[in-house]
Design an enzyme around this catalytic site. Structure first.
Site, mmCIF file in Angstrom:
data_model
loop_
_atom_site.group_PDB
_atom_site.id
_atom_site.type_symbol
_atom_site.label_atom_id
_atom_site.label_comp_id
_atom_site.label_asym_id
_atom_site.label_seq_id
_atom_site.Cartn_x
_atom_site.Cartn_y
_atom_site.Cartn_z
ATOM 1 N N ASN A 102 22.191 -12.484 -2.700
ATOM 2 C CA ASN A 102 21.635 -13.653 -3.297
ATOM 3 C C ASN A 102 21.485 -14.191 -1.424
ATOM 4 O O ASN A 102 21.550 -14.546 -1.463
ATOM 5 C CB ASN A 102 22.878 -14.560 -3.279
ATOM 6 C CG ASN A 102 22.893 -16.315 -3.421
ATOM 7 O OD1 ASN A 102 21.588 -15.958 -3.571
ATOM 8 N ND2 ASN A 102 23.617 -16.593 -3.363
ATOM 9 N N PRO A 103 19.699 -13.947 -2.089
ATOM 10 C CA PRO A 103 18.909 -14.216 -0.681
ATOM 11 C C PRO A 103 18.676 -15.845 -0.535
ATOM 12 O O PRO A 103 18.861 -16.207 -1.777
ATOM 13 C CB PRO A 103 17.358 -13.418 -1.208
ATOM 14 C CG PRO A 103 17.671 -13.704 -2.759
ATOM 15 C CD PRO A 103 19.136 -13.349 -3.426
ATOM 16 N N TYR A 105 17.122 -19.508 -0.840
ATOM 17 C CA TYR A 105 15.406 -19.951 -1.452
ATOM 18 C C TYR A 105 15.167 -21.314 -1.562
ATOM 19 O O TYR A 105 15.791 -21.672 -0.920
ATOM 20 C CB TYR A 105 15.756 -19.846 -2.940
ATOM 21 C CG TYR A 105 17.289 -20.650 -3.626
ATOM 22 C CD1 TYR A 105 18.236 -20.203 -4.216
ATOM 23 C CD2 TYR A 105 17.025 -22.150 -3.570
ATOM 24 C CE1 TYR A 105 19.249 -20.306 -4.223
ATOM 25 C CE2 TYR A 105 18.570 -21.995 -3.995
ATOM 26 C CZ TYR A 105 19.696 -21.955 -4.580
ATOM 27 O OH TYR A 105 20.536 -22.921 -4.517
ATOM 28 N N PHE A 193 25.600 -22.728 -10.722
ATOM 29 C CA PHE A 193 26.507 -22.114 -9.365
ATOM 30 C C PHE A 193 26.447 -23.726 -8.884
ATOM 31 O O PHE A 193 26.256 -24.799 -9.419
ATOM 32 C CB PHE A 193 25.518 -22.482 -7.779
ATOM 33 C CG PHE A 193 24.912 -20.549 -7.754
ATOM 34 C CD1 PHE A 193 25.364 -20.195 -6.699
ATOM 35 C CD2 PHE A 193 24.212 -20.387 -8.649
ATOM 36 C CE1 PHE A 193 25.314 -18.433 -6.179
ATOM 37 C CE2 PHE A 193 23.997 -18.849 -8.003
ATOM 38 C CZ PHE A 193 24.081 -17.838 -7.049
HETATM 39 C C1 LIG Z 1 22.002 -17.975 -0.123
HETATM 40 S S1 LIG Z 1 22.987 -17.333 1.814
HETATM 41 C C2 LIG Z 1 23.693 -16.629 0.580
HETATM 42 C C3 LIG Z 1 25.270 -15.975 1.415
HETATM 43 C C4 LIG Z 1 25.829 -14.939 0.538
HETATM 44 N N1 LIG Z 1 24.759 -13.602 1.004
HETATM 45 C C5 LIG Z 1 26.723 -15.529 0.321
HETATM 46 O O1 LIG Z 1 25.997 -15.082 -0.892
HETATM 47 O O2 LIG Z 1 27.909 -15.759 0.083
HETATM 48 C C6 LIG Z 1 21.283 -16.943 2.285
HETATM 49 C C7 LIG Z 1 21.839 -16.829 3.418
HETATM 50 O O3 LIG Z 1 20.377 -16.101 3.991
HETATM 51 C C8 LIG Z 1 20.825 -16.733 5.291
HETATM 52 N N2 LIG Z 1 18.976 -16.455 5.888
HETATM 53 C C9 LIG Z 1 17.622 -17.099 5.648
HETATM 54 N N3 LIG Z 1 16.604 -16.352 6.011
HETATM 55 C C10 LIG Z 1 17.149 -15.949 6.587
HETATM 56 C C11 LIG Z 1 15.874 -14.993 6.809
HETATM 57 N N4 LIG Z 1 15.163 -14.937 7.155
HETATM 58 N N5 LIG Z 1 16.743 -13.111 7.044
HETATM 59 C C12 LIG Z 1 18.473 -13.399 7.170
HETATM 60 N N6 LIG Z 1 18.977 -14.432 6.593
HETATM 61 C C13 LIG Z 1 18.430 -15.105 6.348
HETATM 62 C C14 LIG Z 1 21.174 -17.738 5.370
HETATM 63 O O4 LIG Z 1 21.906 -17.734 6.928
HETATM 64 C C15 LIG Z 1 22.464 -17.651 4.446
HETATM 65 O O5 LIG Z 1 23.383 -17.151 5.064
#
Ligand SMILES: C[S@@+](CC[C@H](N)C(=O)[O-])C[C@H]1O[C@@H](n2cnc3c(N)ncnc32)[C@H](O)[C@@H]1O
Length: 399
Positions: A102-103, A105, A193
């Protein structure tokens, strides 16, 4: 899940419900008995890798990348390599059989305007590395591109992301990129969500020589293309197909579609004032536009325009024409501006040929058009785009 693990809002963190993770795992084709290389970008505490290990066993090599050093590693995972790095700048020689997650957004920019503020200093570097970056873009688009690049041949990508990339022009390059690198399956989930006002889809992609597209409503297949070229992705049914067949001409064939003058330009204009005086009329917005009616009296902008010079802001403010809502949700709302006011919002339709504009207005507000738009685009984006409007089928006899 403890609050700490939910991540930071300014980094686009949103926790993924377990039923969505399970659904995504059910999409994967894991038949090999060999250990697979599996990656979860933006992993936080790696809920996808945990679920993957639970479902497919402990033999697979798991990698997680997460920028937030406070996001905890899941302790119970076996064969787990954690990189506390920015995924979009992460350099690796490894290629993966499966990438899932889940990247984050959101559009990157100042916190006063945009949701992802923590990464604004590196935005130009993201742009330089991404071939699909376009317009304001959205960080999840860059995550999709980077992930496809890290897949092995026949590797599988499974992400849950907002639905906006299916329709918005900012994602033209991303859709083209996906169409050129493999086969695409999209599962519409709706607002999946809790407490997050985002319409989500699951993107399942296989890096192979097929150029196919499938669009599902949840698990039900709705659209199937054997050759996908990157065009916008929308629903269809017997009604929409019949409607398009019956009305082969599009609004964009009859009209040039223009945006209203934008706020910064309006503010600078020598014909716009904040005081009411003789000869000045209200600068109109979307709130003045109703189906087949314009409220010329209420001033929502607090600004007045020297009426006889309105055409200096936009030539088409100087003659009667059709106005169609851009800010009216995913509905079509149209009216004919016969008094030639200036506008700060909405679409303005200038005929390319002789056409019965009053009949076009009635047609655009009709139940049939509303049904067509609601069926094709649902609630995937919160407004009507120029591309959607320009592709709307229109009966030839309105000419
Ligand atoms: C939408 S959350 C999803 C978290 C987890 N995968 C979940 O489903 O519970 C996105 C995550 O992306 C991380 N994040 C944001 N920008 C990032 C980047 N450029 N590289 C790596 N991680 C990043 C945030 O810290 C956050 O933990």
């Amino acid at each position: 899940m403890p609050e700490l693990l939910r991540g930071k809002k300014e980094l686009g963190a949103v926790y993924t419900p377990k039923p969505i993770i399970d659904f995504m795992l059910s999409r994967l084709n894991i038949s090999s008995t060999q250990p697979l290389a599996v990656l979860e970008p933006a992993c936080a505490d790696a809920p996808f890798l945990s679920a993957f290990q639970q479902k497919f066993g402990k033999r697979h090599a798991l990698t997680g990348v997460e920028i937030d050093h406070e996001a905890k590693r899941k302790s119970g995972l076996k064969n787990f390599e954690f990189h506390n790095q920015d995924f979009l700048l992460w350099e690796t020689e490894c290629r993966y059989d499966v990438i899932l997650g889940n990247p984050p957004y959101g559009i990157i920019g100042n916190e006063s305007h945009y949701p992802i503020s923590a990464l604004k200093e590196v935005k130009s570097e993201y742009k330089a590395r991404s071939s699909t970056w376009r317009g304001k873009y959205n960080i999840y688009g860059a995550f999709i591109e980077q992930s496809v690049k890290l897949l092995k041949p026949n590797g599988q990508l499974c992400f849950v992301v907002p639905a906006t990339w299916l329709l918005l022009d900012d994602f033209i390059l991303l859709r083209k990129f996906l169409s050129e690198h493999g086969e695409l399956h999209v599962h519409y989930l709706g607002k999946a969500f809790a407490k997050v006002n985002v319409v989500a889809v699951v993107l399942y992609f296989v890096k192979n020589a097929r150029r196919a597209l499938r669009l599902y409503d949840g698990k039900t297949l709705c659209v199937k293309r054997t050759h996908y070229n990157g065009d916008l992705i929308a629903f269809e049914d017997d009604f929409t197909r019949e409607f398009e067949k019956k009305n082969p001409v599009r609004i964009g064939d009859f009209f040039n579609i223009h945006f209203a003058a934008r706020s910064p330009e309006v503010k600078k204009s020598a014909i716009v004032f904040s005081e009411k005086k003789n000869g000045r009329t209200p600068l109109l917005t979307g709130r003045n536009l109703k189906p087949n009616a314009i409220d010329y009296e209420t001033n929502y902008t607090g600004l007045y325009v020297e009426h006889r010079r309105a055409n200096e802001l936009r030539a088409f403010y100087g003659f009667p024409h059709i106005v169609v809502g851009h800010t009216k949700g995913a509905k079509v709302v149209a009216a004919f501006d016969e008094r030639c006011y200036a506008w700060r919002e909405e679409f303005h339709l200038v005929p390319k040929c002789s056409v019965n504009e009053k009949s076009v207005v009635a047609y655009l507000n009709s139940a049939l058009v509303q049904r067509y738009v609601a069926t094709r685009y649902r609630d995937m984006i919160p407004h009507l785009t120029k591309t959607q409007l320009s592709r709307l089928p229109i009966p030839t006899d309105l000419k």
